[in-house]
Design a protein around this motif. Structure first.
Motif, PDB file in Angstrom:
ATOM      1  N   ASN A 165      16.479  -1.556  -6.377  1.00  0.00           N
ATOM      2  CA  ASN A 165      15.062  -1.354  -6.661  1.00  0.00           C
ATOM      3  C   ASN A 165      14.554   0.021  -6.258  1.00  0.00           C
ATOM      4  O   ASN A 165      13.341   0.261  -6.300  1.00  0.00           O
ATOM      5  N   GLU A 166      15.439   0.920  -5.869  1.00  0.00           N
ATOM      6  CA  GLU A 166      14.994   2.209  -5.360  1.00  0.00           C
ATOM      7  C   GLU A 166      14.142   2.956  -6.397  1.00  0.00           C
ATOM      8  O   GLU A 166      14.519   3.099  -7.552  1.00  0.00           O
ATOM      9  N   GLY A 167      12.947   3.402  -5.943  1.00  0.00           N
ATOM     10  CA  GLY A 167      12.070   4.188  -6.790  1.00  0.00           C
ATOM     11  C   GLY A 167      11.204   3.406  -7.752  1.00  0.00           C
ATOM     12  O   GLY A 167      10.361   3.991  -8.456  1.00  0.00           O
ATOM     13  N   LYS A 168      11.338   2.098  -7.850  1.00  0.00           N
ATOM     14  CA  LYS A 168      10.574   1.293  -8.808  1.00  0.00           C
ATOM     15  C   LYS A 168       9.276   0.793  -8.173  1.00  0.00           C
ATOM     16  O   LYS A 168       9.220   0.539  -6.972  1.00  0.00           O
ATOM     17  N   SER A 169       8.260   0.610  -8.998  1.00  0.00           N
ATOM     18  CA  SER A 169       7.018   0.008  -8.517  1.00  0.00           C
ATOM     19  C   SER A 169       7.199  -1.496  -8.350  1.00  0.00           C
ATOM     20  O   SER A 169       8.093  -2.101  -8.962  1.00  0.00           O
ATOM     21  N   LEU A 170       6.336  -2.104  -7.540  1.00  0.00           N
ATOM     22  CA  LEU A 170       6.393  -3.555  -7.371  1.00  0.00           C
ATOM     23  C   LEU A 170       6.131  -4.269  -8.690  1.00  0.00           C
ATOM     24  O   LEU A 170       6.722  -5.320  -8.966  1.00  0.00           O
ATOM     25  N   GLU A 171       5.259  -3.701  -9.512  1.00  0.00           N
ATOM     26  CA  GLU A 171       4.948  -4.301 -10.813  1.00  0.00           C
ATOM     27  C   GLU A 171       6.154  -4.229 -11.748  1.00  0.00           C
ATOM     28  O   GLU A 171       6.446  -5.187 -12.486  1.00  0.00           O
ATOM     29  N   ALA A 172       6.870  -3.110 -11.710  1.00  0.00           N
ATOM     30  CA  ALA A 172       8.058  -2.962 -12.559  1.00  0.00           C
ATOM     31  C   ALA A 172       9.141  -3.948 -12.133  1.00  0.00           C
ATOM     32  O   ALA A 172       9.828  -4.554 -12.977  1.00  0.00           O
ATOM     33  N   ILE A 173       9.310  -4.121 -10.829  1.00  0.00           N
ATOM     34  CA  ILE A 173      10.308  -5.071 -10.329  1.00  0.00           C
ATOM     35  C   ILE A 173       9.944  -6.490 -10.758  1.00  0.00           C
ATOM     36  O   ILE A 173      10.786  -7.267 -11.214  1.00  0.00           O
ATOM     37  N   ALA A 174       8.644  -6.831 -10.629  1.00  0.00           N
ATOM     38  CA  ALA A 174       8.194  -8.173 -11.021  1.00  0.00           C
ATOM     39  C   ALA A 174       8.398  -8.407 -12.521  1.00  0.00           C
ATOM     40  O   ALA A 174       8.806  -9.505 -12.942  1.00  0.00           O
ATOM     41  N   ALA A 175       8.139  -7.374 -13.336  1.00  0.00           N
ATOM     42  CA  ALA A 175       8.326  -7.502 -14.776  1.00  0.00           C
ATOM     43  C   ALA A 175       9.801  -7.714 -15.136  1.00  0.00           C
ATOM     44  O   ALA A 175      10.120  -8.544 -15.980  1.00  0.00           O
TER      45      ALA A 175
ATOM     46  N   GLN B 296       0.803  -1.218   0.000  1.00  0.00           N
ATOM     47  CA  GLN B 296       0.000   0.000   0.000  1.00  0.00           C
ATOM     48  C   GLN B 296       0.842   1.278   0.000  1.00  0.00           C
ATOM     49  O   GLN B 296       0.307   2.379  -0.138  1.00  0.00           O
ATOM     50  N   ALA B 297       2.164   1.152   0.108  1.00  0.00           N
ATOM     51  CA  ALA B 297       3.033   2.331   0.115  1.00  0.00           C
ATOM     52  C   ALA B 297       3.194   2.902  -1.292  1.00  0.00           C
ATOM     53  O   ALA B 297       3.205   2.145  -2.277  1.00  0.00           O
ATOM     54  N   PRO B 298       3.342   4.228  -1.439  1.00  0.00           N
ATOM     55  CA  PRO B 298       3.671   4.802  -2.750  1.00  0.00           C
ATOM     56  C   PRO B 298       5.001   4.238  -3.246  1.00  0.00           C
ATOM     57  O   PRO B 298       5.888   3.932  -2.458  1.00  0.00           O
ATOM     58  N   ASP B 299       5.124   4.107  -4.566  1.00  0.00           N
ATOM     59  CA  ASP B 299       6.320   3.486  -5.138  1.00  0.00           C
ATOM     60  C   ASP B 299       7.599   4.211  -4.769  1.00  0.00           C
ATOM     61  O   ASP B 299       8.655   3.585  -4.621  1.00  0.00           O
TER      62      ASP B 299
ATOM     63  N   SER C 291      12.532  -8.363   0.890  1.00  0.00           N
ATOM     64  CA  SER C 291      11.718  -9.586   0.915  1.00  0.00           C
ATOM     65  C   SER C 291      10.313  -9.334   0.384  1.00  0.00           C
ATOM     66  O   SER C 291       9.628 -10.270  -0.029  1.00  0.00           O
ATOM     67  N   ALA C 292       9.875  -8.073   0.398  1.00  0.00           N
ATOM     68  CA  ALA C 292       8.596  -7.726  -0.231  1.00  0.00           C
ATOM     69  C   ALA C 292       8.763  -7.485  -1.720  1.00  0.00           C
ATOM     70  O   ALA C 292       7.883  -7.810  -2.520  1.00  0.00           O
ATOM     71  N   GLU C 293       9.890  -6.922  -2.131  1.00  0.00           N
ATOM     72  CA  GLU C 293      10.082  -6.513  -3.520  1.00  0.00           C
ATOM     73  C   GLU C 293      10.424  -7.670  -4.459  1.00  0.00           C
ATOM     74  O   GLU C 293      10.115  -7.609  -5.656  1.00  0.00           O
ATOM     75  N   LEU C 294      11.061  -8.703  -3.956  1.00  0.00           N
ATOM     76  CA  LEU C 294      11.621  -9.731  -4.823  1.00  0.00           C
ATOM     77  C   LEU C 294      10.642 -10.848  -5.186  1.00  0.00           C
ATOM     78  O   LEU C 294      11.017 -11.782  -5.880  1.00  0.00           O
ATOM     79  N   PHE C 295       9.372 -10.725  -4.725  1.00  0.00           N
ATOM     80  CA  PHE C 295       8.380 -11.765  -5.012  1.00  0.00           C
ATOM     81  C   PHE C 295       7.074 -11.121  -5.457  1.00  0.00           C
ATOM     82  O   PHE C 295       6.716 -10.041  -4.982  1.00  0.00           O
TER      83      PHE C 295
END
Length: 412
Positions: free
Chosen positions: A399-409, A128-131, A335-339
């Motif tokens: 991953n600084e500044g990236k959205s979770l969707e961008a990281i997953a992509a 829920q945090a801003p990217d 651990s939140a960003e990598l999955f």
């Protein structure tokens, strides 16, 4: 600040209070440890047993594993709303402990509850945090993790004249907070990202847990468990056994409470000034590397010069600054960003379980090593910090500044 932003910060604080309760449980147990030893004549092996199955170790790991799976299946809110009731029930065994078995059972129940809450709250905070403020929101949870020990240790200092009764009051305040948190969390929203990850027909979860063992996700688990796990072998020792070591080395009584409280207070300043300010904007790998180097230097001081008052205070200052923007803060974030969302909590729970169960096994040996040869223990802990630092420096993501969707992509 908009109402939406206010809502997100409020939810971050409510979710992050699990960290206050987790760390408060660990440090309250450490304060009680020496008193329990005197009252019940506990052996080093029994103290190791308490440390191994406490909220600090195995029971928290098992709780995180179970809680993470349930989180991805039924949603974050259902877990983090009700696990605090289970926590309060377990804490009652510590408040009214009149025999050693009640201490062990209380810590097992408390550990299961706080362990289950970790993947739920950490996933919710990241989702829920801003990217561009995910690191800052994660930092709030870490601030609360540090606040728990500060509150407990300061209270313990003033409650010393009441002995074990004073410690019971500390446990009681954690139980009351857990009950209040249950009520406040009932008003929180479910994670929108989790809701969107579900299949529209019937709300059947999309997660395929076998994905965790695909190369990209298994590699992330190994990286996180190694980086955070080796650091946590030091941190678990520091959080649970330090007051015990102060008494073993015949230092003044105030050292067991005021100096560790200062460590966590310095850490809070470091989180605010460094991690929350910089983690969303600068090279995270470099930031982690600076912290790792400071940790190695701080622990090596105790190995070289021994557990004296002056060296211990210097150690606390260095470790406090380094800890604010080090392994634990980045573990929560990475651990939140990598999955992906569908398996995020399961992955966090599994990784956290590996780390805490490993700490539990290690905790069996800490009291014996500390009483037999502290210098050897200090060098072993320094080695653990070296390994953690090297793993982080080599494999840390950017991953600084990236959205979770961008990281997953990018990872997919």
């Amino acid at each position: 600040m908009s109402d939406t932003q206010d809502h997100k910060w409020r939810d971050t604080i409510l979710a992050g209070l699990a960290n206050y309760i987790d760390a408060g449980s660990i440090v309250a147990g450490s304060v009680a440890l020496a008193l329990w030893r005197e009252i019940y004549g506990l052996s080093d092996s029994f103290i190791g047993l308490i440390g191994a199955f406490s909220a600090n170790a195995i029971s928290a790991g098992v709780g995180a594993l179970i809680g993470g799976i349930l989180c991805d299946k039924f949603g974050r809110k259902k877990i983090y709303q009700y696990d605090m009731l289970f926590y309060a029930f377990g804490m009652l065994f510590l408040v009214f402990a009149s025999a050693p078995w009640m201490i062990v059972l209380g810590f097992v129940l408390v550990g299961l509850a706080v362990g289950a809450d970790i993947p739920a709250s950490w996933s919710l905070i990241a989702e829920q945090a801003p990217d561009d403020k995910r690191g800052a929101h994660s930092g709030v949870a870490q601030l609360l993790w540090y606040l728990g020990p500060v509150a407990v240790l300061v209270a313990a200092y003033f409650l010393q004249p009441w002995g074990i009764t004073g410690v019971r009051w500390i446990f009681a305040h954690l139980a009351v907070l857990a009950l209040g948190l249950t009520f406040l969390r009932s008003r929180m929203r479910e994670s929108q990202r989790w809701e969107e990850s579900q299949v529209s027909s019937g709300g059947v979860p999309k997660q395929n847990w076998r994905e965790l063992f695909s190369p990209r996700y298994l590699g992330a688990i190994v990286f996180l468990a190694s980086m955070y796990g080796f650091w946590n072998l030091w941190a678990g020792f520091n959080g649970f056994f330090t007051p015990y070591l102060v008494k073993e080395h015949n230092l003044p009584e105030w050292v067991a409470t005021i100096v560790p409280a200062s460590y966590f207070l310095i850490g809070m300043v470091s989180i605010l000034a460094i991690f929350m300010t910089l983690s969303d904007r600068v090279n995270q790998r470099l930031l982690f590397g600076i912290s790792a180097g400071m940790h190695v230097i701080g622990m090596a001081l105790l190995a070289i010069f021994g557990f004296t008052l002056e060296i211990y205070i210097l150690h606390v200052v260095i470790m406090g600054v380094a800890g604010g923007f080090g392994a634990q803060s980045f573990f929560q974030l990475w651990s939140a960003e990598l999955f992906p969302t569908a398996i995020r909590s399961t992955a966090q729970g599994l990784t956290f379980a590996i780390v805490r169960i490993g700490l539990g096994i290690w905790s069996f040996f800490v009291p014996w090593l500390a009483s037999y040869d502290y210098t050897t223990l200090a060098w072993i802990l320094t080695g653990f910090l070296v390994v953690s630092g090297l793993v982080g420096l080599v494999w840390a993501p950017r991953n600084e500044g990236k959205s979770l969707e961008a990281i997953a992509a990018e990872r997919g």
